[in-house]
Design a protein around this motif. Structure first.
Motif, PDB file in Angstrom:
ATOM      1  N   MET A 152     -71.540 -24.191  19.682  1.00 55.98           N
ATOM      2  CA  MET A 152     -72.270 -23.569  21.211  1.00 55.98           C
ATOM      3  C   MET A 152     -71.464 -22.459  21.890  1.00 55.98           C
ATOM      4  O   MET A 152     -72.199 -21.767  22.361  1.00 55.98           O
ATOM      5  N   GLN A 153     -70.103 -22.670  22.281  1.00 56.79           N
ATOM      6  CA  GLN A 153     -69.513 -22.284  22.874  1.00 56.79           C
ATOM      7  C   GLN A 153     -69.885 -20.234  22.474  1.00 56.79           C
ATOM      8  O   GLN A 153     -69.547 -19.190  23.018  1.00 56.79           O
ATOM      9  N   LYS A 154     -69.432 -20.178  20.876  1.00 52.55           N
ATOM     10  CA  LYS A 154     -69.925 -19.343  20.086  1.00 52.55           C
ATOM     11  C   LYS A 154     -71.138 -18.400  20.406  1.00 52.55           C
ATOM     12  O   LYS A 154     -71.254 -17.120  20.910  1.00 52.55           O
ATOM     13  N   TYR A 155     -72.079 -19.882  20.254  1.00 53.38           N
ATOM     14  CA  TYR A 155     -73.681 -18.873  20.654  1.00 53.38           C
ATOM     15  C   TYR A 155     -73.675 -18.480  21.658  1.00 53.38           C
ATOM     16  O   TYR A 155     -74.371 -17.480  22.082  1.00 53.38           O
ATOM     17  N   ALA A 156     -73.214 -19.348  22.888  1.00 53.11           N
ATOM     18  CA  ALA A 156     -73.870 -18.896  24.253  1.00 53.11           C
ATOM     19  C   ALA A 156     -72.561 -17.130  24.505  1.00 53.11           C
ATOM     20  O   ALA A 156     -73.287 -16.547  25.464  1.00 53.11           O
ATOM     21  N   MET A 157     -71.714 -17.386  23.799  1.00 51.45           N
ATOM     22  CA  MET A 157     -71.899 -15.425  24.252  1.00 51.45           C
ATOM     23  C   MET A 157     -72.419 -14.408  24.009  1.00 51.45           C
ATOM     24  O   MET A 157     -72.137 -13.209  24.044  1.00 51.45           O
ATOM     25  N   LEU A 158     -73.493 -14.874  22.487  1.00 46.79           N
ATOM     26  CA  LEU A 158     -74.378 -14.341  22.197  1.00 46.79           C
ATOM     27  C   LEU A 158     -75.791 -14.266  23.212  1.00 46.79           C
ATOM     28  O   LEU A 158     -75.963 -14.546  23.883  1.00 46.79           O
ATOM     29  N   SER A 159     -75.404 -12.438  23.014  1.00 43.31           N
ATOM     30  CA  SER A 159     -76.652 -11.846  23.584  1.00 43.31           C
ATOM     31  C   SER A 159     -77.403 -12.315  24.067  1.00 43.31           C
ATOM     32  O   SER A 159     -78.688 -12.502  24.855  1.00 43.31           O
ATOM     33  N   GLU A 160     -78.133 -12.190  22.767  1.00 39.68           N
ATOM     34  CA  GLU A 160     -78.953 -12.109  22.227  1.00 39.68           C
ATOM     35  C   GLU A 160     -79.645 -13.303  20.904  1.00 39.68           C
ATOM     36  O   GLU A 160     -79.568 -12.907  19.791  1.00 39.68           O
ATOM     37  N   PRO A 161     -79.484 -14.899  21.421  1.00 35.21           N
ATOM     38  CA  PRO A 161     -79.225 -15.579  19.873  1.00 35.21           C
ATOM     39  C   PRO A 161     -81.009 -15.831  19.014  1.00 35.21           C
ATOM     40  O   PRO A 161     -81.414 -15.778  19.489  1.00 35.21           O
ATOM     41  N   ASP A 162     -80.777 -16.147  17.832  1.00 35.64           N
ATOM     42  CA  ASP A 162     -82.501 -15.790  17.526  1.00 35.64           C
ATOM     43  C   ASP A 162     -83.014 -17.602  17.392  1.00 35.64           C
ATOM     44  O   ASP A 162     -82.551 -18.763  17.981  1.00 35.64           O
ATOM     45  N   LEU A 163     -84.089 -17.871  17.176  1.00 36.74           N
ATOM     46  CA  LEU A 163     -84.750 -18.936  17.358  1.00 36.74           C
ATOM     47  C   LEU A 163     -84.110 -20.293  16.657  1.00 36.74           C
ATOM     48  O   LEU A 163     -84.268 -21.390  17.591  1.00 36.74           O
ATOM     49  N   GLN A 164     -83.513 -20.055  15.756  1.00 38.35           N
ATOM     50  CA  GLN A 164     -83.213 -21.954  15.474  1.00 38.35           C
ATOM     51  C   GLN A 164     -82.155 -21.734  15.995  1.00 38.35           C
ATOM     52  O   GLN A 164     -81.622 -22.889  16.506  1.00 38.35           O
ATOM     53  N   VAL A 165     -81.459 -20.105  16.592  1.00 35.53           N
ATOM     54  CA  VAL A 165     -79.807 -21.365  17.312  1.00 35.53           C
ATOM     55  C   VAL A 165     -80.539 -21.666  18.555  1.00 35.53           C
ATOM     56  O   VAL A 165     -79.436 -22.738  18.891  1.00 35.53           O
ATOM     57  N   LYS A 166     -81.643 -20.835  19.270  1.00 37.85           N
ATOM     58  CA  LYS A 166     -81.673 -21.100  20.377  1.00 37.85           C
ATOM     59  C   LYS A 166     -81.952 -23.167  20.159  1.00 37.85           C
ATOM     60  O   LYS A 166     -82.070 -23.981  21.518  1.00 37.85           O
TER      61      LYS A 166
END
Length: 80
Positions: free
Chosen positions: A52-66
């Motif tokens: 979650m911390q890793k994905y939170a740093m992405l500016s625009e995660p894909d729909l599946q990640v969201k």
């Protein structure tokens, strides 16, 4: 007469100790199983938190990640 009383008491005590020992063994086995489950859940939640911390740093995660992040955020509510 006293010998018979002692013998009866000893027999009852041996039976009681056997039953108590059996009951304690079963409870210990349950405790160990629960400890393993708790350890597994703690490790899983720790891994999820890291991702979650890793994905939170992405500016625009894909729909599946969201979608996955929304599910994970709701987990503590379900566990409580």
């Amino acid at each position: 007469m006293a010998g018979a009383l002692v013998s009866a008491s000893t027999g009852v005590m041996e039976s009681l100790l056997g039953k108590l020992s059996s009951m304690l063994e079963k409870e210990y086995a349950k405790k160990k199983a629960v400890e393993k489950d708790v350890l597994f859940l703690r490790n899983e939640l720790s891994s999820m938190n890291t991702v979650m911390q890793k994905y939170a740093m992405l500016s625009e995660p894909d729909l599946q990640v969201k979608a996955w992040m929304k599910e994970v955020v709701r987990l503590p509510i379900i566990l409580v």
